[in-house]
Scaffold this motif. Sequence first.
Motif, PDB file in Angstrom:
ATOM      1  N   ASN A  77     -81.665 -76.087   0.931  1.00  0.00           N
ATOM      2  CA  ASN A  77     -82.327 -75.529  -0.263  1.00  0.00           C
ATOM      3  C   ASN A  77     -83.835 -75.425  -0.055  1.00  0.00           C
ATOM      4  OD1 ASN A  77     -83.012 -78.196  -0.465  1.00  0.00           O
ATOM      5  ND2 ASN A  77     -82.323 -78.465  -2.566  1.00  0.00           N
ATOM      6  N   LEU A  79     -86.187 -77.444   0.582  1.00  0.00           N
ATOM      7  CA  LEU A  79     -87.177 -78.437   0.165  1.00  0.00           C
ATOM      8  C   LEU A  79     -88.035 -78.759   1.366  1.00  0.00           C
ATOM      9  CD1 LEU A  79     -85.220 -80.940  -2.096  1.00  0.00           C
ATOM     10  CD2 LEU A  79     -87.042 -79.386  -2.775  1.00  0.00           C
ATOM     11  N   THR A 103     -86.491 -69.949  -5.963  1.00  0.00           N
ATOM     12  CA  THR A 103     -86.526 -70.650  -7.243  1.00  0.00           C
ATOM     13  C   THR A 103     -85.270 -70.334  -8.046  1.00  0.00           C
ATOM     14  OG1 THR A 103     -88.920 -70.544  -7.247  1.00  0.00           O
ATOM     15  CG2 THR A 103     -87.858 -70.911  -9.361  1.00  0.00           C
ATOM     16  N   ARG A 106     -82.287 -72.130  -6.599  1.00  0.00           N
ATOM     17  CA  ARG A 106     -82.316 -73.557  -6.931  1.00  0.00           C
ATOM     18  C   ARG A 106     -81.959 -73.781  -8.403  1.00  0.00           C
ATOM     19  NH1 ARG A 106     -88.036 -75.477  -4.415  1.00  0.00           N
ATOM     20  NH2 ARG A 106     -87.533 -75.452  -2.207  1.00  0.00           N
ATOM     21  N   ARG A 107     -82.313 -72.819  -9.241  1.00  0.00           N
ATOM     22  CA  ARG A 107     -82.052 -72.998 -10.674  1.00  0.00           C
ATOM     23  C   ARG A 107     -80.602 -72.738 -11.057  1.00  0.00           C
ATOM     24  NH1 ARG A 107     -87.374 -70.363 -13.625  1.00  0.00           N
ATOM     25  NH2 ARG A 107     -88.789 -71.998 -12.991  1.00  0.00           N
ATOM     26  N   ILE A 135     -85.781 -76.387 -16.983  1.00  0.00           N
ATOM     27  CA  ILE A 135     -86.615 -75.728 -15.978  1.00  0.00           C
ATOM     28  C   ILE A 135     -86.295 -74.237 -15.913  1.00  0.00           C
ATOM     29  CG2 ILE A 135     -87.002 -75.565 -13.484  1.00  0.00           C
ATOM     30  CD1 ILE A 135     -88.420 -77.911 -14.804  1.00  0.00           C
TER      31      ILE A 135
ATOM     32  N   SER B 192     -86.194 -79.362  -6.566  1.00  0.00           N
ATOM     33  CA  SER B 192     -84.830 -78.985  -6.164  1.00  0.00           C
ATOM     34  C   SER B 192     -84.108 -78.258  -7.296  1.00  0.00           C
ATOM     35  CB  SER B 192     -84.038 -80.217  -5.730  1.00  0.00           C
ATOM     36  OG  SER B 192     -83.502 -80.881  -6.852  1.00  0.00           O
ATOM     37  N   PHE B 193     -84.575 -78.459  -8.530  1.00  0.00           N
ATOM     38  CA  PHE B 193     -83.969 -77.735  -9.642  1.00  0.00           C
ATOM     39  C   PHE B 193     -84.737 -76.450  -9.950  1.00  0.00           C
ATOM     40  CE2 PHE B 193     -81.862 -81.744 -10.264  1.00  0.00           C
ATOM     41  CZ  PHE B 193     -80.599 -81.340 -10.668  1.00  0.00           C
ATOM     42  N   GLY B 194     -85.623 -76.085  -9.035  1.00  0.00           N
ATOM     43  CA  GLY B 194     -86.309 -74.804  -9.169  1.00  0.00           C
ATOM     44  C   GLY B 194     -87.562 -74.858 -10.030  1.00  0.00           C
ATOM     45  N   GLN B 199     -94.631 -76.324 -13.645  1.00  0.00           N
ATOM     46  CA  GLN B 199     -93.603 -77.090 -14.369  1.00  0.00           C
ATOM     47  C   GLN B 199     -93.558 -78.540 -13.886  1.00  0.00           C
ATOM     48  OE1 GLN B 199     -90.274 -74.421 -13.651  1.00  0.00           O
ATOM     49  NE2 GLN B 199     -90.023 -74.138 -15.853  1.00  0.00           N
TER      50      GLN B 199
END
Lengths: 401, 282
Positions: A77, A79, A103, A106-107, A135, B192-194, B199
């Motif tokens: 992902n 990171l 993004t 990942r969301r 998020i 990791s959650f975008g 944010q």
Amino acid sequence: MDKKEKIKIEDLYKIYGNKPKQALSMLKSGKSKEEVLEKTRMSVGVNNASFTIYEGEIFVIMGLSGSGKSTLVRLLNRLIEPTAGSVWLDGEDVAKMSTERLTEIRRRKMCMVFQSFALMPHMTVLENAAFGLEISGAKKEERRERAVTALAQVGLEAWADSYPDDLSGGMKQRVGLARALAVNPEVLLMDEAFSALDPLIRCEMQDELLKIQKKNKRTIVFISHDLDEAMRIGDRIAIMEGGRVVQVGTPEDILLNPADDYVRAFFRGVDPTIILTAKDISQKNDVTIKMRPGNGPRTAVQRLIKYEKDQIYVLDEDEVYLGILTRDVLDEMIDRGERELDAGRLNVIEPSRETDSMQDILPKLISGTAPVPVVDSEGVYAGTISRKQFLKTLHRNGESE
Amino acid sequence: MSFFDFDERIIPLDTWIQSGVDKLVENYRDVFQIMKMPVEVSLNGVVWVLTYLHPLIIIAALCAAAYRYSGRKLAVFTALTLMLTGMLGLWEETMITLAMVFCSVLFCAVAGIPLGILAGRSDRFEGFIRPFLDAMQTTPAFVYLVPVVMLFSIGTVSGILATIVFAMPPIIRLTSLGIRHVHPELVEAAESFGATPFQVLRRVQIPLAMPSIMAGLNQTIMMSLSMVVIAALIGAGGLGMPVFLGLNTLDIGLATIGGLCIVLLAMVLDRITQGMGTVKRK
């Protein structure tokens, strides 16, 4: 394979340092990780990893600490930025896509569960579970509803208004899992997710995960250093050592045919009788005969003589296992002039199921003299397990000790 | 003349600075006068409000804040402190000091918190800003009082500017520290959650750095109170005045009651803001 490819990584490298190009070309020319470290002071995280993860499977990446498995999962992902190579997710290269697209992925598509739980201490359990949705800008009611559903899935809906500090380790990780599930991602990345839990809770969480997986098939990439865990939950396992992927296969594949000493050493101390099933060790070495007109005792005896066996396994027309006839019984039938095989004379030894573990088979092997027949879920004959075969499996597994 | 003859002043830095400041004053005094406008306007506003309102209202408001963030004990202490200042005849001075502290802390926070966040997220910026913070905290105030007066003329506003210089570093340092102390895995989890960098900052780093930021605010308040007397040297009013006058006329009594009020006010403000830093969650 008829299964759909979900994630495919190709020639993936991660090198930590300021001049990765130089280290990369050294690795590509066959230099080892240690040589690179010595010459360039750069450390290699992942060295030329390639494998495919199929949709709906639990894929375990296993290795000791420092083997690069946590780096590898973070390359999925992004990171951590890969140095070279590709990570294909449904045909898109994660390694090269724009920040906006990343993004987005990942969301919605790929969520992660962390070893340290990584829950936000300033948010309630419910807010934590809704974090991913918040998020991505979901509406408040939708957020709440989906987070509550996710918490219910892990059995924590009653704790929605507590704070993470009030929960035990196992419960915290349930929240971590709920946080990922609330997003309803296609891919779940679990980085040593259960490693920080004590063994009993870990087992419980593994069952929980399998239960959730059964209801709603996701692609799960699970990082672990614990072989038992990998064996328990993994559909397939990749073993990593020093940044390289040493072997990829089903648990049985790897246990029976370890690629090298490193993999073999991994399995040292693992009890094969728990992992291997009747299907893995059964063989079709014994003689069978179908119960039908024309197949008499004489035919059976001829076969036994030819293959030097003392008993024959009798099947019906659909290859369903019926019982055993020994040489003595057959000889007696011939003496009496019987021309057909008689179901009444069969010695009905109870067969083992293909899914039985070696431990389940052991008592049967001890109580009887003949090899134990193995059948599938329909009762169809699948082979036999002899004492010799059983012992050989045990021995081969222990030989590296 | 030997190079190592250190009796002589070889580098005439003092004259350079002298002429530099002289030039600034000569050519840019108007610019500096305009620069102090925002401080002047907000100070006058706050002073007006604090002196216009009936003392009882102010006492009630401060007591309410004390009760909200700490408890009944501090509320009682606050009431007694303010009553005492009034009965000592220093009510107006106390209000001016309160207004000065409020204004300088406001400007320190407005500038300091963003700078602290920047420093917390960037090692380079932290490295750049650190020597300035060291200088601001250690340079004796008397060194920059003279140029401040030359550029901004005497008065309460100049006193506030000098106070800002001295009181800003702690809030920058502690904000940066707070941001840096947020567990990296929490930031990683958010990413990791975008989560976008903004944010991450808004939902994770700032809330978790809040206790540290509040500690910085608290330190900034205490340091601006400690500048009150020095600011009085350049004509700032408030509780520094009786102390300064008392010193000049050898009136020990006057100096002592001024000092006493400063100390008590400091204690009240310290306890209230400390309570703010550890606000209990519901």
